[in-house]
Design a protein around this motif. Structure first.
Motif, PDB file in Angstrom:
ATOM      1  N   UNK A  41       0.830  -1.204   0.000  1.00 57.21           N
ATOM      2  CA  UNK A  41       0.000   0.000   0.000  1.00 57.21           C
ATOM      3  C   UNK A  41       0.867   1.257   0.000  1.00 57.21           C
ATOM      4  N   UNK A  42       2.179   1.061  -0.183  1.00 58.29           N
ATOM      5  CA  UNK A  42       3.109   2.192  -0.221  1.00 58.29           C
ATOM      6  C   UNK A  42       3.503   2.441  -1.674  1.00 58.29           C
ATOM      7  N   UNK A  43       4.496   3.277  -1.897  1.00 57.59           N
ATOM      8  CA  UNK A  43       4.913   3.639  -3.251  1.00 57.59           C
ATOM      9  C   UNK A  43       5.300   2.393  -4.052  1.00 57.59           C
ATOM     10  N   UNK A  44       4.706   2.192  -5.227  1.00 55.83           N
ATOM     11  CA  UNK A  44       5.003   0.994  -6.023  1.00 55.83           C
ATOM     12  C   UNK A  44       6.470   0.880  -6.426  1.00 55.83           C
ATOM     13  N   UNK A  45       7.142   2.037  -6.587  1.00 54.75           N
ATOM     14  CA  UNK A  45       8.551   2.016  -6.998  1.00 54.75           C
ATOM     15  C   UNK A  45       9.500   2.190  -5.818  1.00 54.75           C
ATOM     16  N   UNK A  46       8.990   2.008  -4.592  1.00 53.47           N
ATOM     17  CA  UNK A  46       9.857   2.119  -3.420  1.00 53.47           C
ATOM     18  C   UNK A  46      10.950   1.056  -3.511  1.00 53.47           C
ATOM     19  N   UNK A  47      12.156   1.425  -3.120  1.00 53.66           N
ATOM     20  CA  UNK A  47      13.318   0.555  -3.308  1.00 53.66           C
ATOM     21  C   UNK A  47      13.101  -0.844  -2.748  1.00 53.66           C
ATOM     22  N   UNK A  48      12.533  -0.943  -1.557  1.00 48.77           N
ATOM     23  CA  UNK A  48      12.355  -2.260  -0.931  1.00 48.77           C
ATOM     24  C   UNK A  48      11.423  -3.140  -1.763  1.00 48.77           C
ATOM     25  N   UNK A  49      10.323  -2.570  -2.232  1.00 45.79           N
ATOM     26  CA  UNK A  49       9.398  -3.329  -3.079  1.00 45.79           C
ATOM     27  C   UNK A  49      10.064  -3.709  -4.392  1.00 45.79           C
ATOM     28  N   UNK A  66      -0.243  -7.002  -5.816  1.00 41.42           N
ATOM     29  CA  UNK A  66      -1.302  -6.042  -5.500  1.00 41.42           C
ATOM     30  C   UNK A  66      -0.598  -4.766  -5.041  1.00 41.42           C
ATOM     31  N   UNK A  67      -0.382  -3.856  -5.976  1.00 40.63           N
ATOM     32  CA  UNK A  67       0.347  -2.616  -5.708  1.00 40.63           C
ATOM     33  C   UNK A  67      -0.638  -1.456  -5.802  1.00 40.63           C
ATOM     34  N   UNK A  72      -6.303   6.776  -3.373  1.00 34.28           N
ATOM     35  CA  UNK A  72      -7.042   7.287  -2.223  1.00 34.28           C
ATOM     36  C   UNK A  72      -7.755   6.169  -1.478  1.00 34.28           C
ATOM     37  N   UNK A  73      -8.078   5.124  -2.188  1.00 32.12           N
ATOM     38  CA  UNK A  73      -8.777   3.982  -1.589  1.00 32.12           C
ATOM     39  C   UNK A  73      -7.841   2.780  -1.474  1.00 32.12           C
ATOM     40  N   UNK A  74      -6.560   3.055  -1.209  1.00 36.64           N
ATOM     41  CA  UNK A  74      -5.564   1.985  -1.279  1.00 36.64           C
ATOM     42  C   UNK A  74      -5.829   0.852  -0.291  1.00 36.64           C
ATOM     43  N   UNK A  75      -6.273   1.165   0.917  1.00 38.02           N
ATOM     44  CA  UNK A  75      -6.512   0.108   1.896  1.00 38.02           C
ATOM     45  C   UNK A  75      -7.719  -0.742   1.489  1.00 38.02           C
ATOM     46  N   UNK A  76      -8.754  -0.081   1.033  1.00 40.12           N
ATOM     47  CA  UNK A  76      -9.934  -0.811   0.556  1.00 40.12           C
ATOM     48  C   UNK A  76      -9.570  -1.700  -0.629  1.00 40.12           C
ATOM     49  N   UNK A  77      -8.792  -1.149  -1.558  1.00 40.64           N
ATOM     50  CA  UNK A  77      -8.401  -1.913  -2.745  1.00 40.64           C
ATOM     51  C   UNK A  77      -7.527  -3.104  -2.370  1.00 40.64           C
ATOM     52  N   UNK A  78      -6.635  -2.914  -1.393  1.00 36.63           N
ATOM     53  CA  UNK A  78      -5.766  -4.012  -0.958  1.00 36.63           C
ATOM     54  C   UNK A  78      -6.594  -5.148  -0.365  1.00 36.63           C
ATOM     55  N   UNK A  79      -7.540  -4.798   0.502  1.00 37.71           N
ATOM     56  CA  UNK A  79      -8.387  -5.810   1.138  1.00 37.71           C
ATOM     57  C   UNK A  79      -9.271  -6.502   0.100  1.00 37.71           C
TER      58      UNK A  79
END
Length: 342
Positions: A41-49, A66-67, A72-79
């Motif tokens: 649910x964080x930045x898709x291009x974050x180094x760790x990911x 699931x990136x 704005x609805x990232x938590x809902x979309x993840x679930x």
């Protein structure tokens, strides 16, 4: 200033990461047959990911991604997406910043979860950022929450052996393992650069968080003001350290608010020395290796790092890597002069 071989490494961390990832995933079945869902649910291009996904691809581990960071609805979309895939997966890997959603994901599925904690929110907010006192009610709640997250995860991932030992001691966790951060080595690599700037350049970039020791860099720059050395610092340095900058009246630092991620390899390659850090004396700074350090070394750039336990577990003095005492502007300034004179 370019070493011909990786004589600064105690061991090949990429090889270690591949072997350790395979070992971790093997606890839940054949890594090449397991159906894994990776949730961020964080930045898709974050180094760790970025590095974890590349690592799994190179290890021939198939992943459904699931990136949803940035939505704005990232938590809902993840679930929602996890519910869609939960019957078709064997293992879930919850990426960095999963602290915000892991308990809900645990309620949604009984499948095994590898939680890439990466940091402790208790450590970050109480000792690194110092927003809350550790003995305060909120501080105690944060520590309890970190313990809870470890308890509901099957495996907790961090980024160094030193950080693993911290989690084990501070939270009593017995399910912690680690993978080094690394970097995107297709992007960060040696480049032939024609330098337009004259003089000798020391480069640093970052978010100017307390553990990075930006104040140490600024004070070291002041000590070298009467030399031909120019510091280039990218990030919100002027915004966060305006009072210190004004009081020091520094003349040899170029401040840049932002550089696109894709341009960082060019800037690193243009520099004569890269400052990997971390340089503060905060305990967390000693337990982690900055992502920018891996990026600089992948570019075969001379890199100065803080003399902390995490840097020492992977790097050796010499070649491209040089250690300095943490929270010590004079030592940093002396090391820059020493490296420049070689």
């Amino acid at each position: 200033m370019m070493a011909a071989k990786n004589d600064f490494l105690k061991f090949d961390y990429n090889q270690f990461n591949r072997a350790n990832l395979f070992k971790i995933v093997s606890k839940f079945g054949d890594p090449k047959k397991l159906r894994i869902v990776y949730i961020s649910t964080y930045q898709p291009n974050y180094t760790r990911t970025e590095t974890l996904l590349v690592l799994m691809e190179k290890s021939q581990i198939k992943v459904t991604k699931i990136l949803v960071g940035g939505s704005k609805l990232k938590y809902f979309r993840a679930i929602y997406n996890l519910i869609r895939h939960r019957k078709d997966c064997d293992l879930i890997l919850v990426a960095f910043r999963g602290q915000e959603i892991l308990p809900i994901l645990r309620l949604v599925t009984c499948k095994p979860i590898i939680f890439d904690s990466f940091i402790s929110i208790y450590d970050t907010l109480c000792f690194d950022r110092r927003i809350f006192r550790p003995e305060s009610f909120i501080g105690k709640c944060l520590k309890a929450y970190d313990k809870f997250l470890c308890k509901i995860s099957d495996v907790v991932l961090v980024d160094t052996k030193a950080h693993k030992e911290y989690f084990e001691k501070e939270f009593g966790a017995e399910n912690v393992d680690y993978l080094y951060v690394g970097c995107n080595e297709t992007l960060f690599k040696p480049l032939e650069i024609n330098k337009k700037e004259s003089g000798f350049t020391v480069f640093w970039y970052g978010y100017a968080n307390p553990l990075q020791g930006v104040d140490i860099i600024l004070k070291a720059a002041k000590l070298l003001e009467n030399t031909e050395i120019l510091f280039k610092m990218v990030g919100p340095v002027k915004k966060k350290y305006s009072k210190l900058i004004d009081s020091l009246n520094i003349k040899n630092v170029e401040f840049v608010d932002f550089i696109p991620y894709e341009r960082l390899p060019i800037e690193i390659n243009k520099a004569d020395i890269f400052l990997g850090g971390h340089f503060s004396d905060r305990d967390k700074a000693k337990r982690v290796i900055s992502g920018k350090t891996f990026q600089s070394l992948a570019c075969k750039k001379t890199t100065i790092v803080g003399d902390g336990s995490a840097n020492r577990e992977l790097f050796e003095e010499g070649g491209l890597v040089h250690f300095v005492n943490m929270n010590n502007p004079q030592d940093l300034a002396d090391k820059i002069l020493e490296v420049k004179g070689r």
